[in-house]
Design a protein around this motif. Sequence first.
Motif, PDB file in Angstrom:
ATOM      1  N   ILE A 135       9.973  11.708 -83.501  1.00  0.00           N
ATOM      2  CA  ILE A 135      10.614  12.875 -84.111  1.00  0.00           C
ATOM      3  C   ILE A 135      11.473  13.532 -83.048  1.00  0.00           C
ATOM      4  N   THR A 136      12.737  13.751 -83.378  1.00  0.00           N
ATOM      5  CA  THR A 136      13.665  14.341 -82.427  1.00  0.00           C
ATOM      6  C   THR A 136      14.298  15.597 -83.008  1.00  0.00           C
ATOM      7  N   ASP A 137      14.632  16.503 -82.121  1.00  0.00           N
ATOM      8  CA  ASP A 137      15.391  17.699 -82.469  1.00  0.00           C
ATOM      9  C   ASP A 137      16.678  17.639 -81.663  1.00  0.00           C
ATOM     10  N   GLN A 138      17.774  17.294 -82.329  1.00  0.00           N
ATOM     11  CA  GLN A 138      19.043  17.003 -81.667  1.00  0.00           C
ATOM     12  C   GLN A 138      18.799  15.876 -80.657  1.00  0.00           C
ATOM     13  N   ASP A 139      18.908  16.149 -79.351  1.00  0.00           N
ATOM     14  CA  ASP A 139      18.738  15.073 -78.379  1.00  0.00           C
ATOM     15  C   ASP A 139      17.426  15.194 -77.605  1.00  0.00           C
ATOM     16  N   LYS A 140      16.425  15.871 -78.172  1.00  0.00           N
ATOM     17  CA  LYS A 140      15.149  16.053 -77.491  1.00  0.00           C
ATOM     18  C   LYS A 140      14.030  15.375 -78.278  1.00  0.00           C
ATOM     19  N   LEU A 141      13.188  14.629 -77.562  1.00  0.00           N
ATOM     20  CA  LEU A 141      12.025  14.008 -78.183  1.00  0.00           C
ATOM     21  C   LEU A 141      10.922  15.041 -78.341  1.00  0.00           C
ATOM     22  N   LEU A 142      10.427  15.193 -79.573  1.00  0.00           N
ATOM     23  CA  LEU A 142       9.355  16.150 -79.854  1.00  0.00           C
ATOM     24  C   LEU A 142       8.009  15.464 -80.052  1.00  0.00           C
ATOM     25  N   ALA A 143       8.020  14.266 -80.594  1.00  0.00           N
ATOM     26  CA  ALA A 143       6.765  13.563 -80.862  1.00  0.00           C
ATOM     27  C   ALA A 143       7.046  12.076 -80.984  1.00  0.00           C
ATOM     28  N   CYS A 144       6.057  11.273 -80.631  1.00  0.00           N
ATOM     29  CA  CYS A 144       6.164   9.831 -80.834  1.00  0.00           C
ATOM     30  C   CYS A 144       4.776   9.220 -80.753  1.00  0.00           C
TER      31      CYS A 144
END
Length: 270
Positions: free
Chosen positions: A36-45
Amino acid sequence: MSEYNYNYHDDNFSLDEAERYNLLIQIDKATFSYAITDQDKLLACADMHPLDELTNPQELLDLLSAKYKHVVVGLPANGFTLVPQSLFNQDHITDFARFLDLKPGEKVSAQPLDSHNTIIYKTDSAIINAAEEFGLRNSVFSSKGWITAIAKNTPADHNLYLNLNGSQVEIVAFKDIQLRFYNRFEFQNNDELAYFIALTANELGLQPTDVHVYLNGDIDTGDKSISHLADFFGQVQLNQLQVVQVPAEISAHQILSLAALSLCASSEAV
């Protein structure tokens, strides 16, 4: 090869904000990974979830049922062929599919791989059915994002890029920043891996000592395959390309293929 598994959730990750996020799902034969990404940041995987969790979610029910800004599902291929876009006609997909030796329980998909090539590939029907939970228009060939990410970063003509997944390796090469070669091989040991790299180099007219090999996927920094391949090729190293910002506890090369699916996110059908 690596036995590394990843499971990461950012402290600020909240499904209440899902409409801002991209959900990326990469399916293998019997499991899937998600990011799960928010723009160019990884939030979860996380990886290694059983395939039936997509069709009948239990552990990931809230995560998979949330409403996201974009969803991209990467589909694996039992077989594939590349056709120049100038020659491809959707009306003739059945004719192209004959090259794939289609078997019962398999379905054929066709999508642009880049600006010059269409990939026609077959996938197990059970996987297609799982992907339908998220809309087939949101599905792409699993390695499309990975190939796109490399192409966007000015690959040199003498570079070979490898994506390792267990006993399978994908190799891609470019010439003048255009896709020149893509194929997939099964290997059992480092000698076989070196053989397929050398075979690719020979087909491209490259001398092994001039070849730079960049590895990502199922491999660790101290993996013996790196030193083994270095005996044959000019340079061998992990692919440090980052498509999204990742925390220190996640190795960017491990999730490159998954994270690169974010490049396929679109509000339009893909």
